[in-house]
Design a protein around this motif. Structure first.
Motif, short mmCIF file in Angstrom:
data_model
loop_
_atom_site.label_atom_id
_atom_site.label_comp_id
_atom_site.label_asym_id
_atom_site.label_seq_id
_atom_site.Cartn_x
_atom_site.Cartn_y
_atom_site.Cartn_z
N ASP A 180 0.81 -1.22 0.00
CA ASP A 180 0.00 0.00 0.00
C ASP A 180 0.84 1.27 0.00
OD1 ASP A 180 -2.28 -1.52 0.00
OD2 ASP A 180 -2.57 -1.42 2.17
N PRO B 258 2.64 3.32 -5.17
CA PRO B 258 1.50 3.80 -5.97
C PRO B 258 0.78 2.65 -6.66
CG PRO B 258 3.57 4.29 -7.06
CD PRO B 258 3.93 3.80 -5.69
N PRO B 259 -0.49 2.81 -6.97
CA PRO B 259 -1.23 1.76 -7.69
C PRO B 259 -0.55 1.42 -9.00
CG PRO B 259 -2.72 3.48 -6.89
CD PRO B 259 -1.32 4.00 -6.69
N GLY B 260 -0.64 0.17 -9.38
CA GLY B 260 -0.05 -0.28 -10.63
C GLY B 260 0.86 -1.47 -10.42
N SER C 36 -0.43 -9.66 -1.91
CA SER C 36 -1.31 -8.50 -1.73
C SER C 36 -2.20 -8.26 -2.95
CB SER C 36 -0.49 -7.24 -1.45
OG SER C 36 0.11 -6.76 -2.63
N ARG D 129 -0.91 -7.49 -6.05
CA ARG D 129 -0.26 -6.62 -7.05
C ARG D 129 0.30 -7.46 -8.20
NH1 ARG D 129 0.56 -1.48 -4.55
NH2 ARG D 129 1.40 -0.78 -6.53
N LYS D 130 0.30 -6.87 -9.39
CA LYS D 130 0.98 -7.48 -10.52
C LYS D 130 2.47 -7.27 -10.33
CE LYS D 130 1.93 -9.15 -14.62
NZ LYS D 130 1.82 -10.60 -14.93
N ALA E 239 4.47 1.04 -12.02
CA ALA E 239 4.43 2.31 -11.31
C ALA E 239 5.54 2.44 -10.29
CB ALA E 239 3.09 2.48 -10.59
#
Length: 437
Positions: free
Chosen positions: A169, A172-174, A195, A197-198, A344
């Motif tokens: 978290d 940044p998003p991405g 989590s 995330r890619k 990101a």
């Protein structure tokens, strides 16, 4: 901890210990037992690294029973578990209170030299001191390695080093690119993956090992095989083992293997070594398959050595097994468009370099690493402790630092006994307090 708030400039101590982590505090423990006056200089606060350079879900990768700081062996209810970050800090806090070391915090050492009388002059941000003997306990991981190509990445991409990563978290998003698959890189990639995330992972040459094999933690087997007692001089690689990347494995959720191939099946994208960034594209070496295969070879080789130990000693254990790859790359992608991939953030997990530039002593090799024999250098009165493989596998860990610290303090006592006119330069009152056993 005996915090020292004010210091007289050029105060003299028999021994100055540089670094207030577990290694420096362990040396203080034995110096106190030997009744040798000393001062511990710590750049930040004691055990600072454990508190500020670990991610939120960090946990030990070796079982709790291996936590054996001097006079402070793990005595909790889960010896075969893996302490989490807050539990590690609690363990260290109890050790700090027990040692009650004479520590000056916020004292970054900027220069150590010797004067005409062979005394060490220690210059720090909180004053100048002199000492007969110096113990460098600041570790070997000082300067994060970040390649120059990082300067060419767009400013819109957030870049952090492994010591700065906290949780998914905080990024940044991405998508996230993790560079490096050593112990930290593999665990951070897992943390991000779990989590949701890619994750794109640039896989290096780090080896891996099993968490559990034939009914026990692999660490338990290797301890019985006396691997952790092997001195660096007996290791097949000799001092070269100090350059090795740690095997990746985790203690998370009770402990398990980290299998990058399984992650690939679950959607993590794996690449070979990151080599460059230009024209908007990340470029990778075509060595993913080789790196995965080499890691698995090490995994199976360690297990085979356990098989041999079990057979030799007639131990009743579950049957042997060999790891077979769950996934193979169908092809090796040499490029990845940064913008199109949606990356990101980049997490650099490719290690650290030592930085002893403040120490003026002819003991360093061409890579800036001190030459020593079990922490004892060729320069009188200069010692190191807490370095990876200083003497054994556990030298830079909770498991082996007590043995190394005891050895160094014994060497300090021996030097003081053999050359009292040179090393005992303190006041008569201070000299009278020295009663090395």
């Amino acid at each position: 901890m005996s915090n020292i708030d004010s210091i007289q400039t050029a105060a003299h101590y028999s021994v100055i210990v540089i670094g207030g982590g577990q290694a420096g505090l362990s040396v203080s423990y034995f110096l106190q037992q030997a009744n040798i006056d000393h001062l511990v200089l710590e750049k930040h606060s004691v055990t600072h690294t454990w508190r500020t350079q670990r991610w939120d879900r960090f946990c030990l990768v070796t079982p709790n029973w291996q936590c054996a700081l001097p006079g402070h062996a793990y005595d909790g209810a889960d010896p075969h578990g893996f302490m989490k970050k807050d539990e590690i800090i609690a363990y260290l806090d109890a050790f700090i209170a027990k040692v009650n070391a004479p520590v000056l915090e916020g004292a970054a050492v900027t220069r150590v030299t010797r004067d005409a009388q062979a005394r060490y002059i220690v210059t720090s941000t909180r004053g100048t001191f002199t000492a007969d003997q110096i113990v460098v306990a600041s570790g070997g991981y000082h300067t994060p390695i970040v390649p120059r190509m990082a300067e060419r990445l767009p400013q819109s991409v957030v870049q952090v080093q492994s010591s700065e990563y906290r949780n998914a978290d905080a990024l940044p998003p991405g998508a996230v690119l993790v560079v490096g698959s050593g112990q930290s890189g593999a665990q951070i990639a897992e943390d991000l993956h779990l989590s949701g995330r890619k994750v794109h992972l640039a896989v290096g040459e780090a080896p891996r090992c099993a968490r559990f094999y034939r009914g026990r933690d692999v660490v338990d087997w290797l301890a019985d095989m006396r691997y952790y007692d092997m001195p660096v001089t007996d290791h097949p690689l000799r001092e070269g083992v100090r350059d090795n990347t740690n095997h990746y494995v985790t203690g998370r959720d009770g402990g398990r293997d980290i299998d990058l191939r399984r992650f690939a099946l679950e959607g993590m994208e794996l690449f070979g070594r990151l080599e460059d960034f230009r024209d908007g594209k990340l470029r990778f070496a075509p060595n993913l398959r080789a790196n995965l295969d080499d890691a698995d070879d090490t995994y199976n080789r360690i297990n085979a050595s356990i098989d041999g130990f079990i057979e030799k000693h007639g131990i009743d254990a579950p049957p042997a097994a060999r790891y077979e790859p769950l996934w193979q790359p169908s092809h090796e992608r040499a490029e990845l468009d940064l913008q199109a991939s949606g990356i990101a953030a980049v997490v650099w997990c490719i290690g650290f370099t030592p930085d002893f530039g403040w120490l003026d002593a002819p003991v360093f090799n061409g890579r800036g690493y001190p030459s020593h024999m079990r922490g004892v250098t060729a320069v009188p009165g200069l010692y190191f402790v807490g370095l990876p493989w200083l003497h054994t596998w556990g030298s830079g860990r909770f498991s082996g630092v007590a043995r190394d610290a005891q050895y160094i303090v014994d060497a300090i006592c021996a030097e003081r006994a053999s050359a009292p006119d040179r090393v005992l330069l303190a006041s008569p009152a201070s000299r009278a307090s020295i009663t090395c056993a």
